[in-house]
Scaffold this active site. Structure first.
Site, PDB file in Angstrom:
ATOM      1  N   GLY A  57       0.816  -1.211   0.000  1.00 13.28           N
ATOM      2  CA  GLY A  57       0.000   0.000   0.000  1.00 13.28           C
ATOM      3  C   GLY A  57       0.847   1.257   0.000  1.00 13.28           C
ATOM      4  CG  ASN A  58      -0.386   4.757  -1.719  1.00 10.19           C
ATOM      5  OD1 ASN A  58       0.524   4.761  -2.545  1.00 10.19           O
ATOM      6  ND2 ASN A  58      -1.663   4.665  -2.061  1.00 10.19           N
TER       7      ASN A  58
ATOM      8  CG  LEU B 115       5.451  -3.069   1.731  1.00  6.90           C
ATOM      9  CD1 LEU B 115       6.292  -1.998   2.372  1.00  6.90           C
ATOM     10  CD2 LEU B 115       6.308  -3.962   0.822  1.00  6.90           C
ATOM     11  CG  HIS B 116      -1.002  -4.278   5.014  1.00  5.82           C
ATOM     12  ND1 HIS B 116      -1.328  -4.005   6.324  1.00  5.82           N
ATOM     13  CD2 HIS B 116      -1.058  -3.103   4.354  1.00  5.82           C
ATOM     14  CE1 HIS B 116      -1.573  -2.713   6.447  1.00  5.82           C
ATOM     15  NE2 HIS B 116      -1.413  -2.139   5.271  1.00  5.82           N
TER      16      HIS B 116
ATOM     17  CB  VAL C  79      -3.958  -4.170  -8.241  1.00  6.52           C
ATOM     18  CG1 VAL C  79      -2.932  -3.703  -7.222  1.00  6.52           C
ATOM     19  CG2 VAL C  79      -3.900  -5.663  -8.421  1.00  6.52           C
ATOM     20  CG  ASP C  80      -5.653  -1.220  -3.411  1.00  6.48           C
ATOM     21  OD1 ASP C  80      -6.040  -0.913  -4.568  1.00  6.48           O
ATOM     22  OD2 ASP C  80      -5.414  -0.359  -2.540  1.00  6.48           O
TER      23      ASP C  80
ATOM     24  CB  SER D 114      -4.258   6.063   3.056  1.00  3.70           C
ATOM     25  OG  SER D 114      -4.210   5.230   1.923  1.00  3.70           O
TER      26      SER D 114
END
Lengths: 204, 204
Positions: free
Chosen positions: B7-8, B11-12, B72-73, B93
């Site tokens: 992500g912005n 990182l998950h 894509v998320d 966010s």
């Protein structure tokens, strides 16, 4: 007599029905008697450097309200109704909504201004750094980023304002006031509402 | 096998039901096979420096949709419904809302994330730089700044989500998903929705 409404972006002036806006670094000397209200201390200093005799009108401004910390510009716009009941929406760098009933201020709400939403999206991700489409059709689900952003801004602002306005009369002012007033059958735009409140305070 | 949702902000990661988040500068070597999706090119580079064999899953990800430029998320979270109809709300966010019907994506909307609203208020004026009260009572008109800001955020987000959700089932994910799900009787929280979509793509 000249009135000055000192905001966070510009200083707005009023003189016998004529209005103009000025950036703090572009101020020019005024020979006239100047009354001001301000929400920005730095810009007040800029005005006082040019017009050292300008008088702060806020100590004379009285509004019946339980609200703690109500900005003097919101207070002036509410006083601009001159006793009429209704909702005041000032759509500038923030969108403020205040409810007036029989001369009393019942409370209010603050939303980001339309430009502030654009800035917020931009800060979240470069993928959201494009101009939101504020002419988006609110009756359809968006199928692209500009529409999805525009829908997010416009629908969320309008639903909140409509929820709070109900059947009341609503008076719009501020830079985006005219645009937002279009969405309200009972909406009136008055770009001079803050100055009306200052004039009412001066007994004019 | 380890999954990574880039992500912005963070990182998950997901590994056999275990999840964790990492800042891009705190990544550690993974011996495992890694599949990722990403909305942030810079953070992707950071992952690939640590895990050069990590594979981008997005080319394998297919969602029936007319939406142009769907992240894509968001696509992964929608695929996480595994064919169920309903609304997906990813509150991070940004707050994204996507409508799924019989495996098809019908469109979506983007709102700023809750933290992004706070940042927006702060940027408008020092007078609005205080923590908005997100536990504000939405049945009363606010009478103070923290309540007026909190009402602005919460009411505008909830009215927009409720307007779009209607009677549908709604699946919340993301950092603020649990909080927002509380306001929806038909709301379900699933923090793993994006990973579910990645697993579905891998046929797991």
């Amino acid at each position: 007599m000249t009135l000055c409404d000192i905001g966070n972006t510009h200083l707005h002036f009023y003189q016998e029905g004529r209005v103009w806006a000025c950036a703090p670094q572009s101020l020019q000397v005024l020979e006239d008697e100047v009354f001001y209200i301000s929400v920005n201390a730095q810009h007040t200093t800029a005005l006082l450097e040019i017009c050292p005799n300008a008088k702060d009108l806020s100590p004379q401004m009285h509004l019946a309200s339980k609200y703690e910390g109500l900005g003097v510009d919101r207070m002036a716009a509410c006083l601009g109704l001159r006793g009429k009941s209704g909702v005041v929406v000032d759509a500038g760098s923030a969108i403020t909504l205040d409810v007036m009933e029989n001369g009393e201020h019942l409370g209010g709400v603050i939303l980001p201004g339309l430009a502030s939403y654009c800035q917020a999206y931009k800060s979240i991700s470069p993928a959201l750094d494009l101009p939101p489409n504020l002419r988006v059709n609110l009756d359809r689900l968006p199928n692209g980023t500009a529409d999805a952003l525009g829908y997010g801004i416009l629908q969320s602002v309008l639903l909140t304002l409509k929820h709070l306005v109900g059947e009341r009369k609503v008076y719009f002012t501020g830079g985006d006031g005219k645009f937002l007033a279009n969405f309200f059958p009972q909406g009136l735009y008055n770009g001079l509402l803050v100055f009306e409140g200052m004039l009412a305070t001066l007994g004019v």
